[in-house]
Design a protein around this motif. Structure first.
Motif, mmCIF file in Angstrom:
data_model
loop_
_atom_site.group_PDB
_atom_site.id
_atom_site.type_symbol
_atom_site.label_atom_id
_atom_site.label_comp_id
_atom_site.label_asym_id
_atom_site.label_seq_id
_atom_site.Cartn_x
_atom_site.Cartn_y
_atom_site.Cartn_z
ATOM 1 N N HIS A 279 -1.296 -7.011 3.798
ATOM 2 C CA HIS A 279 -1.775 -8.304 3.313
ATOM 3 C C HIS A 279 -3.098 -8.187 2.562
ATOM 4 O O HIS A 279 -3.609 -9.181 2.031
ATOM 5 C CB HIS A 279 -1.937 -9.263 4.491
ATOM 6 N N GLY A 280 -3.637 -6.991 2.496
ATOM 7 C CA GLY A 280 -4.893 -6.771 1.787
ATOM 8 C C GLY A 280 -5.777 -5.817 2.561
ATOM 9 O O GLY A 280 -5.924 -5.936 3.784
ATOM 10 N N ALA A 281 -6.379 -4.865 1.845
ATOM 11 C CA ALA A 281 -7.168 -3.840 2.506
ATOM 12 C C ALA A 281 -8.389 -4.397 3.207
ATOM 13 O O ALA A 281 -8.945 -3.758 4.108
ATOM 14 C CB ALA A 281 -7.599 -2.780 1.482
ATOM 15 N N ASP A 282 -8.829 -5.581 2.817
ATOM 16 C CA ASP A 282 -10.033 -6.151 3.424
ATOM 17 C C ASP A 282 -9.745 -6.927 4.700
ATOM 18 O O ASP A 282 -10.674 -7.306 5.417
ATOM 19 C CB ASP A 282 -10.735 -7.086 2.436
ATOM 20 N N HIS A 283 -8.458 -7.170 5.014
ATOM 21 C CA HIS A 283 -8.145 -8.044 6.145
ATOM 22 C C HIS A 283 -8.574 -7.446 7.478
ATOM 23 O O HIS A 283 -9.228 -8.120 8.279
ATOM 24 C CB HIS A 283 -6.648 -8.360 6.173
#
Length: 297
Positions: A177-181
């Protein structure tokens, strides 16, 4: 009046029930398969299900849910896996809190709400097996909707490899869902599950989100589902590994003292506990998270 969000509400409520059923089945399997080690000769525990209800001011239907609680099993000393779907209008105090914390305008003019979710807390027989918490939820008002929740590990006796496994599974679930999650939700959990009056976290962390709304409901719902699906692979291997270990009186003492810390957090700081009690939900269901035994020193 038609509800343009009725389909999303139905899908979310059905998912939380499905997740509950999957978790209960897995916990029953743990009880049945515990054939060696401490308490392996005790009767296998089973979940008892009871209905819960939300009290409304005018006596109208305000929804409710189900408590699924196991007490005194081979592996679980007490575990609750609750689901609920409630609705109604927020009282003045809850309106003010919602407006202040979330910045939602118009709550006083139209204070309707709808909320559904799953909430799990497990307190284990063996002090080497970590306690754990998980919840995910969807909240709706005419002015905004969002998802929230997460999962965190609460060992009385810490093992670095257990912590690493738990976090690795959460990261694997969130990375698509996104590397920053994962780093963002991990920091969120570290900040949320902190006990100021003890100046320490209540456990070894996990992931947490609140007020989560990108504006894309399907994407946010999928993220919430993936967080829920990550719970069993993150937790079950730790139970299977630690449940066979012998424990001492000192180990049990450490567990009971740590449970006292857990109870302090849930009664003093947990926003879900406060919201459930303020909006009239079944008190036994709201306080299901409290351990059966605890100590303070």
């Amino acid at each position: 009046m038609s509800d343009p969000f009725s389909d999303q509400k139905a899908r979310a409520s059905a998912w939380f029930r499905t997740l509950r059923d999957d978790i209960v089945s897995a916990f029953h399997a743990l009880e049945d398969s515990h054939s060696s080690g401490p308490l392996s000769d005790a009767p296998a525990g089973r979940v008892e299900v009871s209905k819960t209800h939300r009290a409304s001011d005018d006596g109208s239907d305000a929804g409710g849910g189900e408590m699924s609680v196991m007490r005194g099993g081979r592996v679980f000393e007490k575990v609750g896996v609750n689901i609920s779907t409630v609705h109604g209008t927020l009282g003045k105090r809850a309106q003010a809190a919602m407006a202040a914390r979330k910045g939602i305008p118009g709550m006083a003019d139209d204070p309707r709400f709808w909320a559904s979710g799953i909430s799990l807390v497990a307190h284990m027989q063996n002090p080497h097996v970590p306690a754990v918490h998980m919840n995910t939820r969807m909240f709706w008002t005419p002015h905004a909707w969002w998802f929230g929740g997460g999962s965190d590990l609460n060992p009385a006796i810490e093992y670095d490899e257990d912590t690493e496994h738990f976090h690795a599974v959460q990261k694997e679930a969130l990375d698509p869902h996104g590397a920053d999650h994962y780093p963002r939700f991990k920091t969120w959990a570290d900040e949320y599950f902190f006990i100021p009056h003890r100046n320490r976290p209540r456990g070894v962390g996990g992931v947490f989100m609140d007020d989560y709304c990108t504006g894309e409901w399907d994407a946010d719902f999928t993220l919430t589902q993936d967080m829920g699906r990550a719970f069993l692979p993150a937790f079950l291997p730790l139970v299977e590994k630690r449940r066979v270990q012998d424990w001492s009186e000192e180990d049990k003492h450490a567990q009971l003292v740590h449970r006292g810390l857990y109870a302090e957090y849930n009664l003093v700081y947990d926003r879900g506990t406060k919201f459930g009690l303020e909006t009239g939900h079944d008190a036994n269901a709201v306080l299901m998270s409290l351990p059966p035994l605890a100590k303070w020193v």
